[in-house]
Scaffold this motif. Sequence first.
Motif, mmCIF file in Angstrom:
data_model
loop_
_atom_site.group_PDB
_atom_site.id
_atom_site.type_symbol
_atom_site.label_atom_id
_atom_site.label_comp_id
_atom_site.label_asym_id
_atom_site.label_seq_id
_atom_site.Cartn_x
_atom_site.Cartn_y
_atom_site.Cartn_z
ATOM 1 N N GLY A 1 0.792 -1.223 0.000
ATOM 2 C CA GLY A 1 0.000 0.000 0.000
ATOM 3 C C GLY A 1 0.823 1.270 0.000
ATOM 4 N N HIS A 2 2.112 1.165 -0.342
ATOM 5 C CA HIS A 2 2.990 2.333 -0.331
ATOM 6 C C HIS A 2 3.113 2.951 -1.727
ATOM 7 C CE1 HIS A 2 5.070 0.201 3.301
ATOM 8 N NE2 HIS A 2 3.931 0.775 3.646
ATOM 9 N N HIS A 3 1.992 3.022 -2.445
ATOM 10 C CA HIS A 3 2.041 3.464 -3.843
ATOM 11 C C HIS A 3 2.547 4.896 -3.983
ATOM 12 C CE1 HIS A 3 -2.054 2.822 -2.174
ATOM 13 N NE2 HIS A 3 -2.126 4.144 -2.281
ATOM 14 N N SER A 4 2.102 5.798 -3.128
ATOM 15 C CA SER A 4 2.527 7.197 -3.255
ATOM 16 C C SER A 4 4.023 7.358 -3.003
ATOM 17 C CB SER A 4 1.742 8.088 -2.289
ATOM 18 O OG SER A 4 0.358 8.078 -2.605
ATOM 19 N N ALA A 5 4.559 6.545 -2.111
ATOM 20 C CA ALA A 5 5.956 6.697 -1.698
ATOM 21 C C ALA A 5 6.949 6.315 -2.791
ATOM 22 C CB ALA A 5 6.221 5.868 -0.452
ATOM 23 N N ILE A 6 6.518 5.513 -3.773
ATOM 24 C CA ILE A 6 7.475 5.021 -4.773
ATOM 25 C C ILE A 6 7.372 5.754 -6.104
ATOM 26 C CG2 ILE A 6 7.579 2.735 -3.716
ATOM 27 C CD1 ILE A 6 5.703 1.735 -5.917
ATOM 28 N N ILE A 7 6.474 6.724 -6.211
ATOM 29 C CA ILE A 7 6.286 7.412 -7.495
ATOM 30 C C ILE A 7 7.574 8.097 -7.950
ATOM 31 C CG2 ILE A 7 5.116 9.353 -8.617
ATOM 32 C CD1 ILE A 7 2.593 8.545 -7.025
ATOM 33 N N ALA A 8 8.213 8.841 -7.072
ATOM 34 C CA ALA A 8 9.441 9.549 -7.456
ATOM 35 C C ALA A 8 10.544 8.572 -7.852
ATOM 36 C CB ALA A 8 9.908 10.449 -6.315
ATOM 37 N N GLU A 9 10.652 7.457 -7.121
ATOM 38 C CA GLU A 9 11.678 6.461 -7.453
ATOM 39 C C GLU A 9 11.431 5.861 -8.830
ATOM 40 O OE1 GLU A 9 13.105 3.951 -3.860
ATOM 41 O OE2 GLU A 9 11.019 4.445 -3.436
ATOM 42 N N LEU A 10 10.172 5.566 -9.134
ATOM 43 C CA LEU A 10 9.856 4.997 -10.441
ATOM 44 C C LEU A 10 10.108 5.998 -11.558
ATOM 45 C CD1 LEU A 10 6.661 2.998 -9.473
ATOM 46 C CD2 LEU A 10 8.664 2.038 -10.634
ATOM 47 N N ARG A 11 9.764 7.256 -11.329
ATOM 48 C CA ARG A 11 10.035 8.279 -12.354
ATOM 49 C C ARG A 11 11.544 8.372 -12.621
ATOM 50 N NH1 ARG A 11 5.591 11.180 -13.817
ATOM 51 N NH2 ARG A 11 3.971 11.671 -12.273
ATOM 52 N N ALA A 12 12.339 8.331 -11.557
ATOM 53 C CA ALA A 12 13.796 8.408 -11.716
ATOM 54 C C ALA A 12 14.318 7.200 -12.497
ATOM 55 C CB ALA A 12 14.461 8.492 -10.351
ATOM 56 N N LEU A 13 13.753 6.030 -12.229
ATOM 57 C CA LEU A 13 14.191 4.816 -12.905
ATOM 58 C C LEU A 13 13.862 4.861 -14.391
ATOM 59 C CD1 LEU A 13 15.605 2.241 -11.876
ATOM 60 C CD2 LEU A 13 13.355 1.177 -11.736
ATOM 61 N N LEU A 14 12.775 5.516 -14.737
ATOM 62 C CA LEU A 14 12.318 5.552 -16.123
ATOM 63 C C LEU A 14 13.018 6.612 -16.964
ATOM 64 C CD1 LEU A 14 8.522 4.940 -15.495
ATOM 65 C CD2 LEU A 14 10.039 3.477 -16.842
ATOM 66 N N THR A 15 14.012 7.298 -16.408
ATOM 67 C CA THR A 15 14.751 8.271 -17.216
ATOM 68 C C THR A 15 15.674 7.581 -18.218
ATOM 69 O OG1 THR A 15 16.459 8.427 -15.504
ATOM 70 C CG2 THR A 15 14.679 10.064 -15.444
ATOM 71 N N SER A 16 15.953 6.287 -18.016
ATOM 72 C CA SER A 16 16.787 5.521 -18.946
ATOM 73 C C SER A 16 16.006 4.310 -19.439
ATOM 74 C CB SER A 16 18.080 5.060 -18.263
ATOM 75 O OG SER A 16 18.846 6.164 -17.830
ATOM 76 N N TYR A 17 16.128 4.032 -20.729
ATOM 77 C CA TYR A 17 15.416 2.889 -21.311
ATOM 78 C C TYR A 17 16.166 1.598 -20.996
ATOM 79 C CZ TYR A 17 12.979 -0.157 -24.505
ATOM 80 O OH TYR A 17 12.242 -1.187 -25.023
ATOM 81 N N SER A 18 15.420 0.555 -20.678
ATOM 82 C CA SER A 18 16.025 -0.744 -20.409
ATOM 83 C C SER A 18 15.017 -1.830 -20.756
ATOM 84 C CB SER A 18 16.403 -0.861 -18.930
ATOM 85 O OG SER A 18 15.237 -1.050 -18.136
ATOM 86 N N GLY A 19 15.478 -3.078 -20.640
ATOM 87 C CA GLY A 19 14.587 -4.195 -20.897
ATOM 88 C C GLY A 19 13.472 -4.310 -19.869
ATOM 89 N N PHE A 20 13.578 -3.574 -18.766
ATOM 90 C CA PHE A 20 12.554 -3.586 -17.724
ATOM 91 C C PHE A 20 11.644 -2.361 -17.831
ATOM 92 C CE2 PHE A 20 15.780 -6.394 -16.233
ATOM 93 C CZ PHE A 20 15.156 -7.321 -15.420
ATOM 94 N N TYR A 21 11.802 -1.583 -18.892
ATOM 95 C CA TYR A 21 11.130 -0.291 -18.991
ATOM 96 C C TYR A 21 9.613 -0.418 -18.881
ATOM 97 C CZ TYR A 21 10.319 4.490 -20.576
ATOM 98 O OH TYR A 21 9.926 5.805 -20.642
ATOM 99 N N GLU A 22 9.026 -1.351 -19.610
ATOM 100 C CA GLU A 22 7.559 -1.460 -19.619
ATOM 101 C C GLU A 22 7.028 -1.920 -18.265
ATOM 102 O OE1 GLU A 22 5.466 -2.741 -23.173
ATOM 103 O OE2 GLU A 22 7.402 -2.969 -24.186
ATOM 104 N N LEU A 23 7.761 -2.808 -17.580
ATOM 105 C CA LEU A 23 7.321 -3.235 -16.250
ATOM 106 C C LEU A 23 7.313 -2.065 -15.276
ATOM 107 C CD1 LEU A 23 9.169 -6.653 -15.829
ATOM 108 C CD2 LEU A 23 6.720 -6.300 -16.144
ATOM 109 N N HIS A 24 8.357 -1.247 -15.332
ATOM 110 C CA HIS A 24 8.428 -0.105 -14.425
ATOM 111 C C HIS A 24 7.413 0.975 -14.806
ATOM 112 C CE1 HIS A 24 12.811 -1.480 -13.635
ATOM 113 N NE2 HIS A 24 11.963 -2.081 -12.827
ATOM 114 N N CYS A 25 7.124 1.106 -16.101
ATOM 115 C CA CYS A 25 6.070 2.033 -16.530
ATOM 116 C C CYS A 25 4.721 1.578 -15.984
ATOM 117 C CB CYS A 25 6.041 2.095 -18.057
ATOM 118 S SG CYS A 25 4.727 3.154 -18.716
ATOM 119 N N GLU A 26 4.460 0.280 -16.076
ATOM 120 C CA GLU A 26 3.218 -0.276 -15.536
ATOM 121 C C GLU A 26 3.113 -0.011 -14.038
ATOM 122 O OE1 GLU A 26 2.070 -4.706 -14.333
ATOM 123 O OE2 GLU A 26 2.374 -4.489 -16.497
#
Length: 249
Positions: A160-185
């Motif tokens: 239930g910590h969805h709000s807390a991880i938004i910034a981390e996920l945005r930072a992770l998505l600054t670079s494209y990788s094979g995990f990009y779509e999973l992290h976008c989801e």
Amino acid sequence: MRTPQGPFQATLLISLLVADGRPVQADDLIHELWGNGRPTHPDNALHAHISRLRRVLEKLEPEPSQSRIISRPGGYQLALDDASVDALSFVSEVSDIEAMVDHMPPQEAAGQLRQVLDRWQGPIFGGITGGRICQASAKRYEETRLHACTMLFDAELASGHHSAIIAELRALLTSYSGFYELHCEQLMIALYRSGRQAEALEAYRQCRDVIDHFTSRPPSMRLRRCEHMVLVQDPRLTEDPRRAVLTAL
């Protein structure tokens, strides 16, 4: 603290370290150091670099029983004994958590994953690219890190910590990788569960453009399905605590 001087010694040490105590063929080390631009006498040049690296390592252990770098038929071996390599320990610990993650509370899984990921500091190998040995190992370590991040954010969503991880996920998505779509989801679901539906849809559009730029293909069916669920405010996005609800549809 002593470190190898120059890119040749650093690349040589990395190539021996990632072998995890196994011998590395001299030809492979020569190719790692010089590629196709090898010197006139590559075996002699390699031996000279090995000797210099031996001296550096010996200064770390004033009274070693033997040199850490052992000559083997056709190559060299770095004797680790009971020493450990942080990168190899990292891969092993992530694998151990993955084997248990479905059988532990999500808060515990998130805590263990954060503890392991906290050990990741700076660029891989300090930014040294090396040749195929270093590059293959760097790719493996980075993929392990991204997989650990995926498990971490799944655990945080389940907690239930969805709000807390938004910034981390945005930072992770600054670079494209094979995990990009999973992290976008994961970002879309985190935003949606935080009451930010419009931002979740905008995140999809931005990710779609990045995927098109790097792959010239549309997003996966799974990611498009996630967009549709956000559009229609599918209750399963909030009722099920885990992101894995999407895999069952």
